[in-house]
Design a protein around this motif. Structure first.
Motif, mmCIF file in Angstrom:
data_model
loop_
_atom_site.group_PDB
_atom_site.id
_atom_site.type_symbol
_atom_site.label_atom_id
_atom_site.label_comp_id
_atom_site.label_asym_id
_atom_site.label_seq_id
_atom_site.Cartn_x
_atom_site.Cartn_y
_atom_site.Cartn_z
ATOM 1 N N VAL A 184 0.843 -1.205 0.000
ATOM 2 C CA VAL A 184 0.000 0.000 0.000
ATOM 3 C C VAL A 184 0.872 1.246 0.000
ATOM 4 O O VAL A 184 1.770 1.395 0.834
ATOM 5 N N LEU A 185 0.609 2.143 -0.931
ATOM 6 C CA LEU A 185 1.311 3.425 -0.999
ATOM 7 C C LEU A 185 0.502 4.536 -0.358
ATOM 8 O O LEU A 185 1.042 5.441 0.276
ATOM 9 N N ASP A 186 -0.816 4.467 -0.533
ATOM 10 C CA ASP A 186 -1.681 5.526 -0.007
ATOM 11 C C ASP A 186 -3.114 5.017 0.055
ATOM 12 O O ASP A 186 -3.547 4.236 -0.801
ATOM 13 N N GLU A 187 -3.847 5.442 1.069
ATOM 14 C CA GLU A 187 -5.270 5.126 1.187
ATOM 15 C C GLU A 187 -6.020 6.389 1.586
ATOM 16 O O GLU A 187 -5.673 7.044 2.562
ATOM 17 N N SER A 188 -7.036 6.734 0.820
ATOM 18 C CA SER A 188 -7.859 7.895 1.131
ATOM 19 C C SER A 188 -9.276 7.645 0.648
ATOM 20 O O SER A 188 -9.561 6.626 0.004
ATOM 21 N N ILE A 189 -10.170 8.576 0.941
ATOM 22 C CA ILE A 189 -11.561 8.433 0.505
ATOM 23 C C ILE A 189 -11.657 8.469 -1.015
ATOM 24 O O ILE A 189 -12.452 7.754 -1.622
ATOM 25 N N GLU A 190 -10.812 9.299 -1.654
ATOM 26 C CA GLU A 190 -10.883 9.485 -3.109
ATOM 27 C C GLU A 190 -10.216 8.360 -3.889
ATOM 28 O O GLU A 190 -10.660 7.996 -4.977
ATOM 29 N N CYS A 191 -9.145 7.779 -3.331
ATOM 30 C CA CYS A 191 -8.367 6.801 -4.098
ATOM 31 C C CYS A 191 -7.397 6.069 -3.180
ATOM 32 O O CYS A 191 -6.881 6.638 -2.214
ATOM 33 N N TYR B 138 -4.242 1.979 -8.945
ATOM 34 C CA TYR B 138 -5.092 2.977 -8.294
ATOM 35 C C TYR B 138 -6.522 2.453 -8.263
ATOM 36 O O TYR B 138 -7.059 2.020 -9.286
ATOM 37 N N LEU B 139 -7.136 2.488 -7.098
ATOM 38 C CA LEU B 139 -8.504 2.004 -6.924
ATOM 39 C C LEU B 139 -9.419 3.179 -6.591
ATOM 40 O O LEU B 139 -9.179 3.901 -5.618
ATOM 41 N N TYR B 140 -10.459 3.361 -7.384
ATOM 42 C CA TYR B 140 -11.374 4.492 -7.218
ATOM 43 C C TYR B 140 -12.768 3.996 -6.831
ATOM 44 O O TYR B 140 -13.301 3.090 -7.485
ATOM 45 N N PRO B 141 -13.382 4.581 -5.811
ATOM 46 C CA PRO B 141 -14.732 4.168 -5.412
ATOM 47 C C PRO B 141 -15.800 4.962 -6.143
ATOM 48 O O PRO B 141 -15.541 6.040 -6.682
ATOM 49 N N ASN B 142 -17.016 4.410 -6.145
ATOM 50 C CA ASN B 142 -18.146 5.211 -6.598
ATOM 51 C C ASN B 142 -18.692 5.990 -5.402
ATOM 52 O O ASN B 142 -18.074 6.020 -4.332
ATOM 53 N N LYS B 143 -19.843 6.613 -5.549
ATOM 54 C CA LYS B 143 -20.346 7.509 -4.504
ATOM 55 C C LYS B 143 -20.807 6.789 -3.243
ATOM 56 O O LYS B 143 -21.003 7.422 -2.201
ATOM 57 N N LYS C 41 -13.529 1.718 -10.341
ATOM 58 C CA LYS C 41 -12.496 1.645 -11.372
ATOM 59 C C LYS C 41 -11.159 1.222 -10.776
ATOM 60 O O LYS C 41 -10.769 1.714 -9.719
ATOM 61 N N ALA C 42 -10.463 0.324 -11.457
ATOM 62 C CA ALA C 42 -9.107 -0.078 -11.087
ATOM 63 C C ALA C 42 -8.186 0.298 -12.246
ATOM 64 O O ALA C 42 -8.403 -0.129 -13.379
ATOM 65 N N VAL C 43 -7.180 1.105 -11.962
ATOM 66 C CA VAL C 43 -6.291 1.617 -12.999
ATOM 67 C C VAL C 43 -4.867 1.130 -12.745
ATOM 68 O O VAL C 43 -4.295 1.384 -11.671
ATOM 69 N N VAL C 44 -4.310 0.450 -13.731
ATOM 70 C CA VAL C 44 -2.930 -0.016 -13.662
ATOM 71 C C VAL C 44 -2.064 0.964 -14.441
ATOM 72 O O VAL C 44 -2.340 1.248 -15.605
ATOM 73 N N SER C 45 -1.016 1.472 -13.798
ATOM 74 C CA SER C 45 -0.156 2.478 -14.428
ATOM 75 C C SER C 45 1.292 1.980 -14.468
ATOM 76 O O SER C 45 1.878 1.678 -13.424
ATOM 77 N N TYR C 46 1.832 1.897 -15.675
ATOM 78 C CA TYR C 46 3.237 1.536 -15.867
ATOM 79 C C TYR C 46 4.021 2.800 -16.217
ATOM 80 O O TYR C 46 3.709 3.465 -17.208
#
Length: 214
Positions: A73-80, A95-100, A106-111
């Motif tokens: 884990v690098l970071d955990e917050s309400i937004e991501c 990066y994991l993004y929640p809905n409302k 959404k799960a985003v993989v970044s290279y």
């Protein structure tokens, strides 16, 4: 003991059903039909999967799943929430993004490809495209556009992406959601290969909320 009678006149003819006989058969038929429709509804409402885990969960639950897979884990917050680990054979940030309502949208993989040349970046994207095509079929849309000054093989391809004249993106439209593979590069951000998994059910929650706000 059932004493009630159910009366009616189908096709112009009168009839009398004794409760407990034909009524029971009708209840069984209705129950069977309901089960069939419920099964179809549940199938249609299946979630996308990410790293073999269903996206029908909260962001926190997916973080726990990925931690078990060896992600840090690098970071955990309400937004991501952000994690580091190996995805499809290469080091990546997820990066994991929640809905409302807090479910995984959404799960985003970044290279990060900033230290690589175009031919290496292209090969990496082609490997991902091949794997995704084998698993999900041909992409629904594919855009591989290069400006005349920044053509593929010119040695100036990345400059074309930074200027916004080059475009390399592929989209898979699936029954359960979407998958988007693209290259992102600007003058102020790193060169990134981005692979996004968007869950259809959880993203629809935000759309419904937006409509309710109107």
């Amino acid at each position: 003991m059932c004493k009630n009678l159910v009366k009616g006149r189908p096709n112009g003819r009168s009839f009398t059903y004794i409760c407990g006989t034909k009524e029971k058969k009708m209840k069984r038929l209705i129950l069977t039909i309901a089960i069939v429709f419920l099964s179809a509804s549940l199938y249609a409402q299946e979630h996308m999967t990410f790293k073999g885990h269903s996206m029908g969960c909260t962001v926190s639950e997916m973080v726990d799943n990925l931690k078990k897979d060896g992600y840090k884990v690098l970071d955990e917050s309400i937004e991501c929430s952000a994690l580091k680990g190996v995805f499809s054979g290469s080091e990546a940030t997820v990066y994991l993004y929640p809905n409302k309502i807090g479910n995984l949208n959404k799960a985003v993989v970044s290279y990060d490809m900033s230290m690589y040349q175009w031919r290496q970046i292209k090969a990496h994207m082609e490997n991902l495209e091949t794997g995704l095509t084998k698993k999900y079929g041909d992409p629904s849309s594919s855009t591989k556009e290069f400006d005349n000054m920044y053509t593929d093989g010119s040695g100036r391809e990345i400059s074309g992406f930074r200027r916004g004249t080059n475009n390399y993106s592929l989209l898979w439209e699936l029954e359960k959601g979407y998958i988007l593979l693209m290259l992102s590069a600007t003058n102020t951000t790193p060169t990134l290969v981005i692979l996004s998994y968007i869950d259809g059910i959880n993203s629809a929650v935000d759309e419904e909320q937006a409509y309710e706000d109107l």
